[in-house]
Every structure is written in structure tokens, then in C-alpha cells.
Enzyme design. Structure first.
Site, PDB file in Angstrom:
ATOM      1  N   ASP A  38      -6.838   1.871  -5.272  1.00  0.00           N
ATOM      2  CA  ASP A  38      -6.147   0.961  -6.190  1.00  0.00           C
ATOM      3  C   ASP A  38      -5.398  -0.157  -5.494  1.00  0.00           C
ATOM      4  O   ASP A  38      -5.299  -1.268  -6.000  1.00  0.00           O
ATOM      5  CB  ASP A  38      -5.170   1.748  -7.080  1.00  0.00           C
ATOM      6  CG  ASP A  38      -3.955   2.241  -6.302  1.00  0.00           C
ATOM      7  OD1 ASP A  38      -4.138   2.970  -5.313  1.00  0.00           O
ATOM      8  OD2 ASP A  38      -2.820   1.888  -6.683  1.00  0.00           O
ATOM      9  N   ASP A  91      -3.197   2.014  -0.491  1.00  0.00           N
ATOM     10  CA  ASP A  91      -3.306   3.423  -0.122  1.00  0.00           C
ATOM     11  C   ASP A  91      -4.741   3.890  -0.281  1.00  0.00           C
ATOM     12  O   ASP A  91      -5.652   3.090  -0.474  1.00  0.00           O
ATOM     13  CB  ASP A  91      -2.347   4.255  -0.975  1.00  0.00           C
ATOM     14  CG  ASP A  91      -2.511   3.942  -2.460  1.00  0.00           C
ATOM     15  OD1 ASP A  91      -3.642   3.660  -2.882  1.00  0.00           O
ATOM     16  OD2 ASP A  91      -1.513   3.971  -3.200  1.00  0.00           O
ATOM     17  N   TYR A 101       1.762   5.982 -11.607  1.00  0.00           N
ATOM     18  CA  TYR A 101       1.202   5.274 -12.762  1.00  0.00           C
ATOM     19  C   TYR A 101       1.536   6.049 -14.040  1.00  0.00           C
ATOM     20  O   TYR A 101       0.648   6.546 -14.740  1.00  0.00           O
ATOM     21  CB  TYR A 101      -0.309   5.079 -12.608  1.00  0.00           C
ATOM     22  CG  TYR A 101      -0.658   4.064 -11.534  1.00  0.00           C
ATOM     23  CD1 TYR A 101      -0.536   2.704 -11.780  1.00  0.00           C
ATOM     24  CD2 TYR A 101      -1.082   4.476 -10.272  1.00  0.00           C
ATOM     25  CE1 TYR A 101      -0.840   1.772 -10.797  1.00  0.00           C
ATOM     26  CE2 TYR A 101      -1.383   3.553  -9.290  1.00  0.00           C
ATOM     27  CZ  TYR A 101      -1.258   2.205  -9.557  1.00  0.00           C
ATOM     28  OH  TYR A 101      -1.550   1.282  -8.584  1.00  0.00           O
ATOM     29  N   GLU A 112       2.222  -5.658  -0.865  1.00  0.00           N
ATOM     30  CA  GLU A 112       1.101  -4.781  -1.203  1.00  0.00           C
ATOM     31  C   GLU A 112       0.206  -5.444  -2.247  1.00  0.00           C
ATOM     32  O   GLU A 112       0.696  -5.972  -3.247  1.00  0.00           O
ATOM     33  CB  GLU A 112       1.587  -3.437  -1.734  1.00  0.00           C
ATOM     34  CG  GLU A 112       0.443  -2.453  -1.955  1.00  0.00           C
ATOM     35  CD  GLU A 112       0.916  -1.048  -2.316  1.00  0.00           C
ATOM     36  OE1 GLU A 112       0.126  -0.106  -2.146  1.00  0.00           O
ATOM     37  OE2 GLU A 112       2.071  -0.895  -2.769  1.00  0.00           O
TER      38      GLU A 112
END
Length: 632
Positions: free
Chosen positions: A84, A87, A236, A481
Site C-alpha cells: 500500500d 511498508d 486502516y 511516505e
């Protein structure tokens, strides 16, 4: 990885819209940045996020195969899909939303992508995701929503090829439901079926089968997915619940199937599920209401609402509430940085920038096609103004900001060099195959105050703070990120800004919502089959069908669907059609001189296959014949 700072806004009532009559044209093309280059880079980023066996066409050469045993312990093949963000976990909810948004971009602006040579790459990006979603749905009421554990993964800094973390798979089923996850996955597959409908109809049909099953599963066995997959809560968490995903899935299934059941679902559940009540100021992987409201507004402008017109108008009011808020002309407006970027939160604010810009872009084209504009609390907003807002946000992202920083890696000269991303920050396994351990990666690579050894081309990072400040540091995950769902909406915006509008009608067709009754309508023209002129045994068959008609301003308009079928045993490599007595717009073919040829997304027509094009005019069917063709 996204934090859970999403907060539902309060219920907002909005005034009803009066009929708006002005047709505003949009600029043919926009200049400034190289949007075509940015589009190419935004797509290639997804190749860096791939999990599984990488194909021979892989362009991000510093990546290698990874996650090759995913799902094995659960007896299911879950190899593939996307990581995603920075990571190595595969989170189902944001992955599905990413696929939905990539698909929506192609559905709206595939023509522009084809013109820039990027349609194939964009479709490949979608298919890499949907191939995985198919694997994750081995039974009608079972869906695997996560591979890997965020806690163990975040304790390690390893490239995907070296992963030594827990790769457990987590699922939802009737006893552990997840309506939000199943609903979003249904939406993704339904939207993707539209992408592949012409080029790969068998695959599109397979996606629709999965989509309908997942929707039924989501609707019948209701519950939040993070109650069943609790390891996702920290990363999430579904704050908005599942009602928005159920409406979102129904909207996409209606667009993909024209099945009245899904239109009825939107009409009957709009009030109880919040579609007509929630006035939002954000749109993203968790909160889908603004997206649902935009799609339903499109259906309304297409004249498809039927007996639900008043309900759909309420959806539309909330869609326009969102857009007015983005432009600073509503009753509750979004904060903006001094440099003009909309700002919702510190952690990965750019996800909301790209998603809001996408909705502004498509809605501007819907309005232009319908000849309308928006009435906001602080004044009217034209389609051009909506598109200009989206352009301003994209231009900021690409470098027109107080720092002169591009927040897309690899675009321009001044972009983030220390991205919070495991694979890009560690030397490629193809350069140094020495194993990078869990904690050793932190000591050697994460803490390294130097540019990434691998440039993560196209990645859109979290972006600046509320004051346009940005620190290019690897441990500054809130700002450096990237995430797949940052990039997905950009596909469509950049294609639109790069390719212009080119006269395409986004509503296909625009049917007035409330046509005046005609006491003595003209008889409808009779559908007919127009054969190719050669002979009755011609290898190419042409068939016209009258699909709908409507009255507007005293005229009767007809929409025709024409199917061209290759009846031969060979592949049709080229085709030139002659079309005469055509008095309106045509979609699905490319004009070439005095002839019409294959559309940009189709290079050939296999034996037994068909292509379809449609046109609208106020006359009998046009005369279509084959001028020339090549079989091979």
C-alpha cells in the site's frame, strides 16, 4: 500507511438546486507543466509497489519477486497485488479503493491516456490489482482482506525481497463480516469491468461475477471489517462504517450493468445510509460519500433517475456541497495553506488533494456536458472554475508552491530524496544480494542521511504541513511516505490536463432530467440491419439497434448502438467504415479522413468478436458500410 484521523463531519442540509441553463465550454488543453510526463511517472510508480512474481515487462528494474508464499499457510494463493505504501503489508481496503480510482480515471479519460500512449500501462496497473482481488475471493462469501501484520512489519526495515515478517492472511466471512471491505472490493471489480469490457470481455465478465457476489455478501452479512480483521484497526480503521461502501458499490454496479436493482438500491437507501444526508469535505479510502454523490449526480444528469429524481437531487446537492467547500465558496470551507493547497490533516494530506481534484475534474466535465454550473453559497461556479481549481492543486503538487518542491518523486529537479519507503531506501537486491535483516535495515538504511539508492519514480508523498513547510527526511513518515491511493486519482486528472477535453461528452448521452411531454410524438425509426456491401457472405456483419429516445425542446433524439462483428475465422487487423447521413456525435470509433477506424484502445478484432459504437441524432439510422478491411 495512513493513520486513523478521519473524522466524520456533521450532517449538513443543503438547499435544492434551481435549474441552470448556461452551457460553458472548457479549454481544449492546458499548458504549463508537462502533464504527460507526470502521467507516465504516476503510473510507473505502481510497478515499484508490485508484490509477487514480476513480469518480463517490468520497468522498475531494481525490484524483484517478493511475497511468493503469501496465502500458503491458509491454503489459498494470495501471491500478487500491491504493497500500500512504504511498508510490505497488503491491506485490502486501500488496495481496492486504489483500483476503483484507477479504473474510474480510465473510464472517464481513457481516450486521453490512449493519445499519450499510456492507456496500456494504466490498464496493466489495474489488472495487476484485480488479478489479486480475484484470488482473494475464492468463495462467494469469503474474502481475504490482509496479508501481513502491520505491527511486525513496522518493527522491521526490510526490502520486500528479504521479508522475514509474519505473512499471515486474514479474511472475512459470514461469521466475521466486513461490509466495507467487501463493498469496496465489489466497487473495484465493477469499475474495472468497464475498463476491460471491449478489450477483454471474458475477463470483464469474470470481474462482474465477483463484484455481484461481493456486493451480495457485503449487503447480507453486515459488519465493519476491522472488527473481524482487528490487526487493521491501527492502520486502516473504518471510521465511516460500511454504508458508504454499500452505496458506492451499488453505484458502480449500476454503471457497469445498467441493472435497475442497483439504481433502486441507491434510490431506496439514499436517506437511511447517508447518501443524501452527509455533506462531506473529504473523499478517500475510508469515506466514500462524496464519490457516491458524484456518480449519482452523473446518473441524474444522464436522465436515469426516473422516479428517484428527488432523491438523486439530494445526492447531487451533497456532491456540490463538497465541491463548493473545496473552492472556498461553501458554508463550510476547507482550510488552505498560504500557498493554496487544501489541507485536512498532517499525515499524508496529499491523498485528499488528489482525490478532491479528481472529483472536481470529472464534475466539471459532467456539468459542461449537461450545460450547467453550480450555485454555491458564495456565488456560482462554472465548469471552467472547477477544472482550474483541480489544475491549481496539481500544479502545486508538481512544484508551483512556496518551496518550489515537486511532491512527485522524479518529476522536476527538486523532489524528495529520502522517501519513507523500504524498497527504495535499501540497495537493490540485484546490486547487493546480501540479506538485509529486520533490525539491521533500520541501523544501516533507515537511519542513513543520504538519498535513496533507488529513485521511486512517480510516487506522490504525503506533502507539506499547513504552512507549506516540508522536511525531506526518511523518518518524517507523515510527509515523506507515499501511498498507492495518492497516485490513483492522478491518472485521470493528469490525462485530462494533458489531453484536453477534445469535445468528448462525459455523459454519453445527456438526457434532460425532465423532458416536456409531447402529445403526438413522431414514430420511432425502425431498427435495421445494415449489411456490408460485398455480399451476404461478407465476413463483417453490421447491426444497428435503437436503444433509447427522448424529447427536448420540440425535437426527438435517438441513441443508436451499432455492432460490428468479425464473422470470419481470422483476425480482423484493419477496418475502414464509411458512415453517411450522420447528424450527431459518435463514440467508439476514431475518425480518419473520410472514414472511421478502430478506436484507440483496439488494434484488432479476433474471430467471432464484436465492437460497438454509439451515436445520437434526430433522424433514422445512419448508413454504415465497410470500405476496406484486412484479415490475417
Amino acid at each position: 500507511m495512513c493513520s486513523n484521523t478521519v473524522v466524520m463531519e456533521s450532517f449538513v442540509r443543503f438547499v435544492s438546486m434551481a435549474p441552470l441553463l448556461l452551457l460553458l465550454s472548457l479549454p481544449f488543453a492546458l499548458a504549463g507543466h508537462d502533464y504527460g510526463q507526470a502521467l507516465s511517472k504516476s503510473i510507473i510508480f505502481f510497478e515499484a509497489q508490485r508484490s509477487g512474481y514480476l513480469p518480463s515487462t517490468q520497468r522498475v528494474s531494481w525490484r524483484a519477486d517478493s511475497g511468493l508464499h503469501d496465502g500458503k499457510a491458509s491454503g489459498v494463493d494470495l501471491v500478487g497485488g500491491y504493497y500500500d505504501a512504504g511498508d510490505n503489508v497488503k491491506f485490502g481496503l486501500p488496495m481496492a479503493f486504489t483500483i476503483t480510482m484507477m479504473s474510474w480515471s480510465i473510464v472517464e479519460y481513457g481516450k486521453q491516456m490512449a493519445s499519450s500512449g499510456e492507456l496500456g500501462h494504466a490498464m496493466d496497473a489495474v489488472k495487476w490489482g484485480t488479478d489479486y482481488l480475484i484470488k482473494a475471493h475464492p468463495e462467494p462469501n469469503v474474502f481475504y482482506g490482509e496479508v501481513g501484520d502491520g505491527n511486525s512489519d513496522h518493527n522491521c526495515w526490510q526490502r520486500p525481497e528479504d521479508m522475514s515478517t509474519d505473512r499471515r492472511a486474514y479474511r472475512i466471512d459470514p461469521s466475521s463480516p466486513g461490509s466495507d471491505l467487501a463493498g469496496e472490493s465489489a466497487a473495484a471489480m465493477a469499475a474495472a469491468s468497464l475498463v476491460f469490457r471491449h478489450s477483454n470481455p471474458g475477463y470483464a465478465s469474470e470481474l462482474l461475477t465477483h463484484a455481484t457476489q461481493l456486493f451480495d455478501f457485503a449487503d447480507k452479512y453486515r459488519g465493519k471489517y476491522d472488527s473481524s480483521i482487528s490487526v487493521a484497526q491501527k492502520y486502516y480503521r473504518s471510521v465511516s462504517g460500511y454504508n458508504d461502501e454499500l452505496l458506492w458499490a451499488a453505484a458502480w454496479l449500476y454503471q457497469a450493468t445498467d441493472n435497475q436493482y442497483y439504481l433502486n438500491y441507491l434510490g431506496k437507501n439514499g436517506d437511511s445510509m447517508g447518501g443524501t444526508g452527509w455533506g462531506m469535505t473529504q473523499f478517500g479510502w475510508d469515506v466514500k460519500y462524496a464519490g457516491v454523490q458524484t456518480l449519482v449526480a452523473k446518473f441524474l444528469m444522464q436522465g436515469k433517475a426516473g422516479r428517484y429524481a428527488s432523491v438523486f437531487e439530494s445526492y447531487q446537492q451533497k456532491a456540490e456541497y463538497f465541491l463548493c467547500s473545496c473552492l472556498g465558496k461553501g458554508n463550510r470551507n476547507l482550510q488552505k495553506t498560504p500557498g493554496g493547497l487544501i489541507f485536512l490533516q498532517r499525515w499524508n494530506n496529499m491523498q485528499f488533494v488528489t482525490s478532491a481534484s479528481f472529483l472536481s475534474t470529472v464534475y466539471s466535465d459532467y456539468l459542461a456536458s449537461a450545460g450547467k454550473y453550480i450555485k454555491c453559497a458564495s456565488g456560482n461556479v462554472s465548469p471552467t472554475e472547477l477544472l482550474s481549481f483541480a489544475k491549481s492543486q496539481v500544479d502545486y503538487l508538481l512544484g508551483d508552491n512556496p518551496r518550489a518542491t515537486s511532491y512527485m518523486v522524479g518529476y522536476g529537479n527538486n523532489f524528495p530524496r529520502q522517501v519513507h519507503h523500504r524498497a527504495s531506501s535499501i540497495v537493490s537486491i540485484k546490486v547487493d544480494s546480501s540479506f538485509v535483516s529486520c533490525r539491521g535495515g533500520y541501523a544501516t538504511w533507515f537511519s542513513r542521511k543520504a538519498s535513496d539508492p533507488n529513485v521511486l519514480v512517480g510516487a506522490v508523498v504525503g506533502g507539506p504541513d499547513a504552512y507549506d513547510n516540508f522536511a525531506d527526511e526518511r523518518d518524517n513518515y507523515e510527509q515523506t511516505e507515499p501511498a498507492t491511493y495518492n497516485n490513483a486519482p492522478l491518472f485521470g486528472i493528469l490525462a485530462r490536463l494533458s489531453g484536453g477535453h477534445s469535445g468528448y461528452n462525459q455523459l454519453l448521452p445527456v438526457i434532460p432530467p425532465a423532458p416536456k411531454p409531447v402529445t403526438q410524438p413522431k414514430p420511432s425509426p425502425q431498427p435495421k440491419v445494415t449489411p456490408a456491401p460485398a455480399s451476404s457472405s461478407s465476413p463483417i456483419a453490421i447491426e444497428h439497434k435503437l436503444t433509447t429516445s427522448w424529447n427536448a425542446k420540440g425535437n426527438t433524439y435517438y441513441r443508436y448502438s451499432t455492432t460490428v462483428t468479425n464473422k470470419s475465422a481470422k483476425t480482423l487487423k484493419s477496418l475502414n467504415l464509411s458512415i453517411s447521413k450522420l447528424y450527431g456525435p459518435l463514440w467508439g470509433l476514431t475518425k480518419s479522413g473520410d472514414s472511421y477506424v478502430f478506436p484507440s484502445w483496439l488494434n484488432s478484432l479476433p474471430a467471432g468478436k464484436s465492437l460497438e459504437f454509439v451515436y445520437i441524432h434526430s433522424a433514422s439510422p445512419a448508413e454504415v458500410s465497410v470500405s476496406s478491411y484486412t484479415l490475417a
